[in-house]
Write a protein that holds these residues in place. Structure first.
Motif, PDB file in Angstrom:
ATOM      1  N   VAL A 126       1.650  19.661   5.948  1.00 56.80           N
ATOM      2  CA  VAL A 126       0.508  20.369   5.380  1.00 56.80           C
ATOM      3  C   VAL A 126      -0.626  19.369   5.149  1.00 56.80           C
ATOM      4  N   PRO A 127      -1.835  19.643   5.676  1.00 58.71           N
ATOM      5  CA  PRO A 127      -2.951  18.706   5.489  1.00 58.71           C
ATOM      6  C   PRO A 127      -3.303  18.522   4.013  1.00 58.71           C
ATOM      7  N   LEU A 128      -3.711  17.315   3.685  1.00 64.63           N
ATOM      8  CA  LEU A 128      -4.153  16.990   2.337  1.00 64.63           C
ATOM      9  C   LEU A 128      -5.616  16.571   2.362  1.00 64.63           C
ATOM     10  N   SER A 129      -6.252  16.661   1.215  1.00 62.67           N
ATOM     11  CA  SER A 129      -7.610  16.154   1.086  1.00 62.67           C
ATOM     12  C   SER A 129      -7.604  14.650   1.333  1.00 62.67           C
ATOM     13  N   ARG A 130      -8.616  14.176   2.060  1.00 66.10           N
ATOM     14  CA  ARG A 130      -8.694  12.744   2.363  1.00 66.10           C
ATOM     15  C   ARG A 130      -8.861  11.903   1.086  1.00 66.10           C
ATOM     16  N   THR A 131      -9.271  12.549  -0.003  1.00 71.07           N
ATOM     17  CA  THR A 131      -9.414  11.804  -1.249  1.00 71.07           C
ATOM     18  C   THR A 131      -8.070  11.312  -1.769  1.00 71.07           C
ATOM     19  N   THR A 132      -6.975  11.880  -1.261  1.00 72.82           N
ATOM     20  CA  THR A 132      -5.643  11.429  -1.674  1.00 72.82           C
ATOM     21  C   THR A 132      -5.249  10.137  -0.976  1.00 72.82           C
ATOM     22  N   GLY A 133      -5.936   9.821   0.119  1.00 78.64           N
ATOM     23  CA  GLY A 133      -5.562   8.655   0.906  1.00 78.64           C
ATOM     24  C   GLY A 133      -4.507   8.951   1.947  1.00 78.64           C
ATOM     25  N   PHE A 134      -4.140  10.228   2.101  1.00 76.68           N
ATOM     26  CA  PHE A 134      -3.123  10.632   3.067  1.00 76.68           C
ATOM     27  C   PHE A 134      -3.641  11.793   3.904  1.00 76.68           C
ATOM     28  N   ASN A 135      -3.088  11.929   5.093  1.00 81.59           N
ATOM     29  CA  ASN A 135      -3.461  13.037   5.966  1.00 81.59           C
ATOM     30  C   ASN A 135      -2.684  14.311   5.652  1.00 81.59           C
ATOM     31  N   ASP A 181      -4.296  26.396   4.876  1.00 74.05           N
ATOM     32  CA  ASP A 181      -5.223  25.351   4.444  1.00 74.05           C
ATOM     33  C   ASP A 181      -5.908  25.765   3.145  1.00 74.05           C
ATOM     34  N   ALA A 182      -6.886  24.984   2.715  1.00 71.02           N
ATOM     35  CA  ALA A 182      -7.538  25.239   1.428  1.00 71.02           C
ATOM     36  C   ALA A 182      -8.266  26.578   1.394  1.00 71.02           C
ATOM     37  N   SER A 183      -8.678  27.083   2.553  1.00 68.46           N
ATOM     38  CA  SER A 183      -9.386  28.370   2.604  1.00 68.46           C
ATOM     39  C   SER A 183      -8.448  29.551   2.764  1.00 68.46           C
ATOM     40  N   GLY A 184      -7.110  29.281   2.821  1.00 64.98           N
ATOM     41  CA  GLY A 184      -6.140  30.363   2.954  1.00 64.98           C
ATOM     42  C   GLY A 184      -5.846  30.753   4.385  1.00 64.98           C
ATOM     43  N   THR A 185      -6.311  29.965   5.363  1.00 66.20           N
ATOM     44  CA  THR A 185      -6.082  30.247   6.775  1.00 66.20           C
ATOM     45  C   THR A 185      -4.791  29.573   7.244  1.00 66.20           C
ATOM     46  N   TYR A 221       0.844  -1.204   0.000  1.00 67.64           N
ATOM     47  CA  TYR A 221       0.000   0.000   0.000  1.00 67.64           C
ATOM     48  C   TYR A 221       0.879   1.255   0.000  1.00 67.64           C
ATOM     49  N   PRO A 222       0.372   2.375  -0.523  1.00 66.91           N
ATOM     50  CA  PRO A 222       1.132   3.630  -0.507  1.00 66.91           C
ATOM     51  C   PRO A 222       1.275   4.134   0.930  1.00 66.91           C
ATOM     52  N   SER A 223       2.485   4.412   1.391  1.00 64.41           N
ATOM     53  CA  SER A 223       2.717   4.848   2.782  1.00 64.41           C
ATOM     54  C   SER A 223       3.149   6.303   2.896  1.00 64.41           C
ATOM     55  N   THR A 224       3.759   6.854   1.864  1.00 62.47           N
ATOM     56  CA  THR A 224       4.222   8.249   1.896  1.00 62.47           C
ATOM     57  C   THR A 224       3.826   8.934   0.595  1.00 62.47           C
ATOM     58  N   TYR A 225       3.197  10.098   0.729  1.00 62.75           N
ATOM     59  CA  TYR A 225       2.719  10.810  -0.446  1.00 62.75           C
ATOM     60  C   TYR A 225       3.878  11.307  -1.314  1.00 62.75           C
ATOM     61  N   GLY A 226       4.920  11.819  -0.643  1.00 67.12           N
ATOM     62  CA  GLY A 226       6.088  12.300  -1.378  1.00 67.12           C
ATOM     63  C   GLY A 226       5.959  13.755  -1.800  1.00 67.12           C
ATOM     64  N   ASN A 227       7.103  14.404  -1.969  1.00 65.56           N
ATOM     65  CA  ASN A 227       7.145  15.800  -2.417  1.00 65.56           C
ATOM     66  C   ASN A 227       8.504  16.040  -3.058  1.00 65.56           C
ATOM     67  N   LEU A 228       8.531  16.026  -4.389  1.00 61.10           N
ATOM     68  CA  LEU A 228       9.791  16.158  -5.107  1.00 61.10           C
ATOM     69  C   LEU A 228      10.413  17.542  -4.961  1.00 61.10           C
ATOM     70  N   ASP A 229       9.635  18.518  -4.478  1.00 57.54           N
ATOM     71  CA  ASP A 229      10.159  19.878  -4.277  1.00 57.54           C
ATOM     72  C   ASP A 229      10.716  20.082  -2.874  1.00 57.54           C
ATOM     73  N   LEU A 230      10.732  19.044  -2.045  1.00 58.19           N
ATOM     74  CA  LEU A 230      11.180  19.176  -0.660  1.00 58.19           C
ATOM     75  C   LEU A 230      12.671  19.524  -0.600  1.00 58.19           C
ATOM     76  N   GLN A 231      13.022  20.500   0.247  1.00 60.10           N
ATOM     77  CA  GLN A 231      14.401  20.960   0.387  1.00 60.10           C
ATOM     78  C   GLN A 231      14.764  21.040   1.867  1.00 60.10           C
ATOM     79  N   TRP A 232      16.038  21.365   2.121  1.00 58.98           N
ATOM     80  CA  TRP A 232      16.482  21.636   3.483  1.00 58.98           C
ATOM     81  C   TRP A 232      15.837  22.920   3.994  1.00 58.98           C
ATOM     82  N   GLU A 233      15.676  22.992   5.309  1.00 58.47           N
ATOM     83  CA  GLU A 233      15.421  24.295   5.931  1.00 58.47           C
ATOM     84  C   GLU A 233      16.675  25.158   5.768  1.00 58.47           C
TER      85      GLU A 233
END
Length: 383
Positions: free
Chosen positions: A93-102, A151-155, A45-57
């Motif tokens: 960062v929260p994701l839509s539950r439709t992605t299968g990830f939090n 979030d999705a509403s800009g808050t 099963y998919p365990s990590t959504y991933g983010n190819l743009d992720l960088q160091w702080e």
């Protein structure tokens, strides 16, 4: 040509950027896991959504200062200002539950630390038989979160963890809890402010609003030290101070509850002897209530949040170095006797604080051994 009063005058400055790679491995990758089953059959099963743009702080530091020495360096010191911006801060960062990830990890936050640092040394007297030197240092720091994920509403997505919150416009890890309003003298029930600040009060814990109650990080710190010597006799002293923050008594729920937890399962502190007992009693300790929670009287609130300002006398030393001629008659190169007292006195702003005020960076007091008070006599032989 008239000589300048300055023996040293140096202007310094630096600008630099560095990265922080303290992130879990492979967070940028979309990963699969194999640690479960379906009806006894192995699954993937998919365990990590991933983010190819992720960088160091990243940290960008600007530092400007002046070093100086005047009057044959009898007065010397430095003054500096700095601005440290931490950006591309890692945040989930929260994701839509439709992605299968939090959530997914992304570079979205920003924190600014800026302040002043200064130190000064003054040789008040310099003679053959008598010398007196005074040194002091001071640091002032302002910490502020300037950007977080939205979030999705800009808050802004605030980072709230138990008794703390990190939000835009506030310092990292600002205390965030209900505000204690004392004890009802008529019935001995605990009270909290309904709006988390002032005004109306309630005896129902969950009716009180959680609100920002102060910084957990010190905003200033410094120290003063002095050295005197006169014909072999010498004296040294150093004092340290810090404050501008609040500290939280993390174990109060175990030691100061007026319910079963303290009375039945743990050892309470002597403060409980000052509890409310009769109508009209004025006290800050609610009545005993041997229910499981004791009316939430020891739940997280400013009842156990104290001003963290303090002054500590770190060291006091008095001693004597024997005359060189006398020491040589004893076939020695040097002989010194000294008496040192360490951490003898600590003065706190908040008299309610019973634990050591010099806490860790998280601002919580712990059931740990405080700096040890000691008196040491020493004899130093040099051969």
């Amino acid at each position: 040509m008239q000589n300048s009063i300055f023996n040293e005058l140096k202007v310094r400055g630096s600008v630099g950027t560095s990265g922080n790679n303290e992130i879990d491995l492979n967070q940028y990758q979309a990963l699969l896991a194999y640690d479960t089953n379906y009806a006894g059959n192995p699954t993937i099963y998919p365990s990590t959504y991933g983010n190819l743009d992720l960088q160091w702080e990243k940290n960008r530091m600007i530092d400007l200062g002046v070093d100086f020495g005047i009057l044959n360096n009898r007065i010397s010191g430095s003054i500096g200002v700095y601005n440290k911006r931490t950006f591309d801060l890692l945040q989930d960062v929260p994701l839509s539950r439709t992605t299968g990830f939090n959530s997914l990890s992304a570079n979205v936050g920003e924190i600014v630390n800026k302040g002043i640092e200064a130190d000064l040394t003054f040789a008040a007297f310099q003679t053959k038989n008598f010398n007196w030197t005074i040194s002091a240092n001071y640091a002032l720091n302002h910490n502020e979160v300037t950007k977080l994920a939205k979030d999705a509403s800009g808050t802004d997505i605030n980072i709230a963890t138990g008794t703390k919150i990190t939000k835009v416009g506030e310092a990292v890890g600002t205390w965030n809890m209900r505000k204690w309003a004392g004890v009802n003298p008529d019935n001995g029930l605990p009270l909290w402010f309904v709006n988390g600040v002032d005004g109306a009060v309630t005896s129902v814990y969950n009716e009180a609003k959680v609100a920002i109650q102060g910084k957990s990080l010190p905003t200033y710190s410094g120290g003063v030290s002095t050295h005197l010597d006169y014909k072999g006799l010498f004296f040294d002293a150093s004092v340290y101070f810090a404050g501008g923050n609040k500290v939280f008594e993390d174990w109060a729920g175990y030691t100061q509850s007026t319910g079963q937890r303290t009375i039945v399962f743990y050892n309470g502190v002597n403060t409980l002897l000052d509890r409310w007992q009769n109508p009209g009693d004025i006290t800050d300790v609610p009545k005993m209530d041997l229910t499981s929670t004791g009316n939430n009287s020891a739940s997280s609130s400013t009842r156990f949040l104290y001003d963290g300002d303090y002054i500590r006398i770190k060291d006091l030393v008095i001693g004597y170095s024997f005359d060189k001629e006398l020491v040589q008659r004893m076939s020695l190169d040097g002989l010194t006797l000294s008496l040192r007292g360490s951490n003898l006195f600590t003065f706190v702003k908040d008299s309610r604080l019973k634990y050591d005020p010099e806490v860790r960076a998280d601002g919580f007091t712990r059931l740990t051994t405080p700096p040890v008070k000691s008196v040491t006599f020493a004899v130093n032989f040099k051969f």
